[in-house]
Design an enzyme around this catalytic site. Sequence first.
Site, PDB file in Angstrom:
ATOM      1  CG  ASN A   1      -0.408   1.517   3.282  1.00 34.17           C
ATOM      2  OD1 ASN A   1      -0.691   2.657   3.583  1.00 34.17           O
ATOM      3  ND2 ASN A   1      -1.318   0.587   3.079  1.00 34.17           N
TER       4      ASN A   1
ATOM      5  CB  CYS B   1       0.606  -6.597  -5.013  1.00 31.71           C
ATOM      6  SG  CYS B   1       2.582  -6.471  -5.141  1.00 31.71           S
TER       7      CYS B   1
ATOM      8  CB  CYS C   1     -16.582  -2.664 -26.774  1.00 38.27           C
ATOM      9  SG  CYS C   1     -16.045  -1.955 -25.222  1.00 38.27           S
TER      10      CYS C   1
ATOM     11  CB  CYS D   1     -14.874 -11.644  13.194  1.00 38.47           C
ATOM     12  SG  CYS D   1     -15.752 -10.139  12.778  1.00 38.47           S
TER      13      CYS D   1
END
Lengths: 82, 487
Positions: free
Chosen positions: B138, B258, B338, B442
């Site tokens: 992180n 992000c 909506c 993997c």
Amino acid sequence: MPKKILTCYSARELAGCSETFLDVEDSILYADLLEIIVKSYSLEDIKNNVILAVNEEYSNTSERILLKTGDEIAIIPPISGG
Amino acid sequence: MYDIRINNDLRMHSNMCIRHKFFLGRMAAEEQKIEKLQDEINQLREELQRKERELFDLKFKKYHDNKYCLGLTATDIMRYSRQMLLSQFSITGQIALKKSRVLIVGMGGLGCPCALYLAAAGIGELTIVDYDEVELTNLHRQVLHGENDIGIPKILSAYNRLKNLNSNIKIIPIHTHANSSTLTDLFKNKTFDVVVDGSDNVATRYLLNDICVLNNLPLVSGSALQMEGQLTVYNYNKGPCYRCLFPVPPPPDTVMNCGDGGVLGPVPGIIGTLQALEVIKTCTSCFTVPGIIGTLQALEVIKILTKQGGVLSSRLLTFDACEAVFRNVKLRTRNSRCAVCGDDPTITTLIDYEEFCGASAHDKVIDVDILRKDDHIPVKELSSKPETLLIDVRPTLEFAMCNLDNSYNFPYSYIKKGKDLDKLRKKLEDYSTNGNEVLIICRRGNDSQRAVLQLKEIFTDLPLKFLNVLGGLYAYSNAVDSSFPIY
């Protein structure tokens, strides 16, 4: 006539390109334009989740879209990371 | 007192978590030493923090009362002067901030810079919600957490950092997973002015959208992935909500996990982060995107709270870090049909968002189990089969980061798309003259299972048995050689 197609980053991998040109009618229904775009760039998986923006403006899904040469159509999928 | 108590409870909780993990693993002497040091450091840190606060209070005590300015202390005036010098902001803006209550969900790449700038700007009360613990992976983007915070709840490490930055604001850390039930409880007990979405998954995004519509609150929504960021404010000033734009959740498998004139804090933050981005881009790639979007979220919160106008509502800002392009896309108006904010809403109370999205409300990988028992081989048996063909199905760039000796890289994405299968066929045909078992590995042992299923189908004509290496390279690192990096 050719219109510029932009794929936002997250659609780029699926589409295999970031900026390209596509020949579409000058007057076209949103649904038809979306259909052509998802077929041309293999975006079927996210067909119901993208925003199409013509010249940086959201295209209403029920509308007929009027285009001219050089117009920019951006494919914007939602991203959820953070 | 309220937040401090939570803080201490959390510390105990985190120490218990660490202890529990150690009992499960090998309780080596080294690990006991780590735990002892961790406890000592925690005590020392608490003492240091107490003394630092005492010192700060003594130094600035004389500025506490302020007969020259109502509503703010002299310390406030000094501290926030650079933003109060702005005519759009002024003392009115500062007092508005001091009175406001902001909820941030997610203390990750977006929540960290956002919380940092909001705490720095002097928000009255900041409630931070996250369920997760700090991991080494992180730290490159979640700027509130440090090396010494690994293993402790993110909201605790965020709390400490934010309190250290600004001890004059109230910070309420809540260690919980945001879902319909926990957020309903939270909203019963607390009032907010703005909600910030710093989450990392679709289910939480719908949840926060709906709770904001139902409580008539603006939602500052940011998201970031790879080299792209998006930002908009939902449910503000007649603008659309998330559901107006995205009525249908995406199929889960398409979602990737992000001085003088004055300056408002987040503005240089954005520029500074962009500079960092440009520097990083020149050498490798960019992971500061969440930082930029999180900083922009902080800016939107301040604009809403100080009623400055120019709020990013009915517009979506997209940021393409590759091209260094910001696009400002005009969005649709509110959708009268909506499901949640329309004229005749069908959603009038919170629903089950994981069910609605068909996906979990976190971005962790869920292990799959799709093979028969005899299609697997335990990772410990790898060393006894040095001659057996080992195919690593991770993406090429991950293979380049670290790989096992003599393993052959053929990405799962190629198998899925049918790319270069003739190359793989040749490799398998050559090998089949010497051996009959092919081991597939993997990162975590999920793609390798999918690969085994597909390889069996594609190469039915070859006399080969495809076996999945259980748990993948993570298991290899845990059970065979811990020097293999877990990334």
